[in-house]
Motif scaffolding. Structure first.
Motif, short mmCIF file in Angstrom:
data_model
loop_
_atom_site.label_atom_id
_atom_site.label_comp_id
_atom_site.label_asym_id
_atom_site.label_seq_id
_atom_site.Cartn_x
_atom_site.Cartn_y
_atom_site.Cartn_z
N HIS A 80 0.85 -1.20 0.00
CA HIS A 80 0.00 0.00 0.00
C HIS A 80 0.88 1.25 0.00
CE1 HIS A 80 -3.72 -2.25 1.33
NE2 HIS A 80 -2.79 -3.10 1.71
N GLN A 83 0.59 3.93 2.86
CA GLN A 83 0.80 3.45 4.22
C GLN A 83 2.24 3.53 4.70
OE1 GLN A 83 -1.21 -0.32 4.88
NE2 GLN A 83 -3.08 0.40 3.88
N LEU A 94 -6.06 -5.98 12.99
CA LEU A 94 -6.44 -5.43 11.69
C LEU A 94 -7.51 -4.34 11.71
CD1 LEU A 94 -6.33 -5.40 8.59
CD2 LEU A 94 -8.04 -7.22 8.62
N TRP A 97 -6.57 -1.31 13.63
CA TRP A 97 -5.41 -0.67 12.97
C TRP A 97 -5.89 0.16 11.76
CZ3 TRP A 97 -3.55 -1.78 7.97
CH2 TRP A 97 -2.28 -1.28 7.66
N LEU A 98 -6.86 -0.38 11.02
CA LEU A 98 -7.39 0.38 9.88
C LEU A 98 -8.03 1.67 10.37
CD1 LEU A 98 -9.04 -2.51 7.77
CD2 LEU A 98 -7.10 -1.10 7.07
N THR A 102 -4.72 3.76 9.59
CA THR A 102 -4.64 3.68 8.13
C THR A 102 -5.64 4.58 7.43
OG1 THR A 102 -3.95 1.43 8.50
CG2 THR A 102 -4.58 1.99 6.26
N ARG A 205 -11.12 -3.13 -1.91
CA ARG A 205 -10.25 -3.20 -0.75
C ARG A 205 -10.43 -4.51 0.02
NH1 ARG A 205 -8.03 1.35 2.30
NH2 ARG A 205 -6.39 0.28 3.43
N PHE A 206 -11.64 -4.78 0.48
CA PHE A 206 -12.03 -6.10 0.98
C PHE A 206 -13.55 -6.13 1.09
CE2 PHE A 206 -11.30 -5.65 5.97
CZ PHE A 206 -11.72 -4.33 5.96
N HIS A 233 -8.17 -8.23 -0.38
CA HIS A 233 -7.71 -8.98 0.79
C HIS A 233 -8.73 -10.08 1.07
CE1 HIS A 233 -6.00 -4.90 1.33
NE2 HIS A 233 -5.03 -5.48 2.02
N GLU A 236 -7.92 -12.65 6.40
CA GLU A 236 -6.67 -12.24 7.04
C GLU A 236 -6.75 -12.42 8.56
OE1 GLU A 236 -5.80 -8.19 6.11
OE2 GLU A 236 -4.00 -8.09 7.36
N HIS A 272 -3.13 -12.52 1.79
CA HIS A 272 -3.26 -13.22 3.08
C HIS A 272 -3.80 -14.65 2.96
CE1 HIS A 272 -2.03 -9.42 4.64
NE2 HIS A 272 -3.11 -8.82 4.19
N SER A 297 3.42 -8.69 7.87
CA SER A 297 2.13 -8.11 8.25
C SER A 297 1.35 -9.07 9.15
CB SER A 297 1.34 -7.79 6.98
OG SER A 297 0.01 -7.46 7.28
N LEU A 301 0.49 -7.73 12.84
CA LEU A 301 -0.91 -7.48 13.24
C LEU A 301 -1.50 -8.67 14.01
CD1 LEU A 301 -2.28 -5.73 10.00
CD2 LEU A 301 -1.63 -4.64 12.14
N ASP A 323 3.09 -6.04 2.10
CA ASP A 323 1.90 -5.45 2.72
C ASP A 323 2.23 -4.28 3.65
OD1 ASP A 323 -0.84 -5.11 3.17
OD2 ASP A 323 -0.83 -6.46 4.90
N1 GUN Z 1 -7.69 -5.31 4.83
C1 GUN Z 1 -8.33 -4.25 4.30
N2 GUN Z 1 -7.52 -3.20 4.13
C2 GUN Z 1 -6.31 -3.60 4.56
C3 GUN Z 1 -5.04 -2.95 4.64
O1 GUN Z 1 -4.87 -1.80 4.28
N3 GUN Z 1 -4.02 -3.70 5.15
C4 GUN Z 1 -4.18 -4.99 5.54
N4 GUN Z 1 -3.15 -5.66 6.02
N5 GUN Z 1 -5.37 -5.61 5.49
C5 GUN Z 1 -6.42 -4.93 5.01
#
Ligand code: GUN
Ligand code: ZN
Length: 448
Positions: A80, A83, A94, A97-98, A102, A205-206, A233, A236, A272, A297, A301, A323
């Motif tokens: 990213h 980041q 995760l 942290w977002l 992030t 993104r996810f 993703h 994860e 992941h 990562s 995390l 990552d």
């Molecule tokens: N899942 C969704 N966004 C992210 C991200 O920015 N980093 C990671 N590691 N997992 C995510």
């Protein structure tokens, strides 16, 4: 832009792969090691190799990296760009942290100048770490994808990227909507996909941050534009997996959410894949979608341990990725060293060959780019890196002893101890794009 001599010969110890090594065997017929050879580069492409004592003629520009390793540039399949601002942020898993680090950081890239400066910093950092190609996430802002594509074009780099799609469960400043997201993607695809070394990735993104209509829109883009990548993703973190199950009760699994939206094919890059089951792995193998394993990562995390052996057993392709900023380094050797430890925690040993292959030829093949990058095969673009065999007295001592051992022992010690301080120079399509400042003398010379 620095000029590329039409004919360039680089002297060093050439290492690349001619096939796929077993995961855990220190002896492999897929390894090609040519100590003290000239790597011949003509018009930006690899043209062949000659033994060190028989250099090419006077019409070849020569660079002597004797005592260094010359390898294909690494390929980081999941990282990213914005980041870099939050790499090494303390204390969360995760989802937290977002939210905490992030998403606030990514809002800075709404500003085109910030996105341009961030993209230049990021790509120069990749080159300084010995990485010459990458699949990258910018932010939700179309301008952040433009900035990355422009910066990669200026450096001649192979880049896969696309604006991030997010229409829920993120701050309003980072959310698009189906209609606007689609319009931005269509415009970016028209501007960049297939231009030079640029390729567009539909970047969901996810599953958590896309509504079902947005996932369907993403699938529509892939159907309308053959040859696009898809990056996202998957599986994860356990809380994330639970949330995905709540949001998509009709799906068999988290991975199935993407399959139902038509997002899985051989150009899909899924980061992941820790919490998958056998049915998921069979689906990955059937569709040709591949996993970008991100060990630093996953450890940082606290996400879990990726089961590489199960993936290989099921016929799933695996590449390795940093990552950043969930990951803690842009260095692929440092990342591969962590990949070894992740498998060691599960009771078996990843060979240096399997690890290095996954970051070069294996990644190129997983991206359907094996004809362009990932090896020193004639005809490939000359994305090449010269690495010192060691840095500092401990690694130099270890390397001296390892030279009397089998090649795998030496290369494994290199992979485990190496970092970006060992990158002497990086070429992209035969053009020198990064060189270590001259005051950083090679350690081997200093230690004798
Ligand atoms: N899942 C969704 N966004 C992210 C991200 O920015 N980093 C990671 N590691 N997992 C995510
Ligand atoms: Zn990621």
């Amino acid at each position: 832009m620095p000029d590329a001599p039409t004919r360039l010969a680089l002297r060093g110890d050439l290492l690349d792969f001619t096939g796929t090594p077993a995961l855990d065997e220190p002896a492999s017929p897929a390894v090609r090691f040519r100590p003290d050879h000239w790597l011949l580069v003509e018009d930006g492409r690899i043209a062949g190799a000659l033994p060190g004592p028989t250099p090419p003629g006077e019409d070849w520009a020569r660079e002597d990296h004797r005592g260094r390793l010359l390898m294909p540039g690494f390929i980081d399949t999941h990282v990213h760009c914005p980041q870099l601002d939050v790499i090494a942020s303390y204390g969360s898993s995760l989802l937290d942290w977002l939210d905490t680090y992030t998403f606030p950081a990514e809002q800075r890239f709404a500003d085109a100048a910030a996105a341009r400066a961030g993209s230049a910093l990021f790509l120069d950092a990749l080159l300084a770490h010995g990485t010459t190609a990458a699949a990258v996430y910018p932010t939700v802002h179309a301008g952040s994808a433009d900035a990355l594509f422009e910066a990669a074009a200026a450096r001649g780099m192979r880049l896969v990227t696309g604006k991030v799609l997010m229409d829920r469960h993120a701050p309003p400043a980072l959310c698009d909507d189906v209609v606007g997201g689609q319009a931005d993607c269509e415009a970016l695809i028209a501007r960049w996909h297939g231009r030079g070394r640029a390729a567009y990735a539909v970047t969901v993104r996810f599953a958590i941050t896309s509504t079902p209509p947005q996932l369907a829109m993403a699938g529509g883009l892939l159907r309308r534009h053959p040859g696009l990548y898809m990056q996202t993703h998957v599986a994860e973190n356990r809380d994330e997996v639970r949330w995905a199950a709540e949001l998509f009760p009709e799906a068999r699994s988290y991975l199935d959410v993407y399959h139902r939206a038509g997002l899985l094919d051989e150009r899909a890059i899924l980061a992941h894949g820790i919490w998958l089951d056998d049915t998921d792995r069979a689906l990955l193998a059937d569709t040709g979608a591949h996993i970008a394993h991100c060990p630093t990562s996953n450890l940082f995390l606290g996400s879990g341990l990726f089961d590489w052996a199960a993936a290989r057993e099921a016929g799933v392709r695996v590449s390795v990725a940093t990552d950043v900023g969930g990951g803690t380094t842009l260095s692929m050797p440092r990342t591969l060293a962590e990949a070894y430890k992740v498998q060691a925690m599960q009771g078996w040993r990843l060979s240096a060959w399997a690890a290095l292959h996954a970051a070069t030829r294996g990644a190129a093949e997983a991206l359907q780019l094996g004809g362009e990058i990932g090896s020193l095969e004639p005809g490939r673009l000359a994305d090449v890196v010269a690495w010192d065999w060691s840095h500092g007295p401990v690694a130099a001592h270890r390397d001296r002893l390892a030279q009397a051992q089998a090649l795998h022992a030496r290369v494994f010690a290199w992979m485990t101890l190496a970092d970006e301080r060992q990158v002497a120079a990086t070429w992209v399509a035969g053009v020198p794009r990064w060189r270590r400042a001259p005051d950083r003398a090679p350690q081997v010379a200093a230690l004798g």
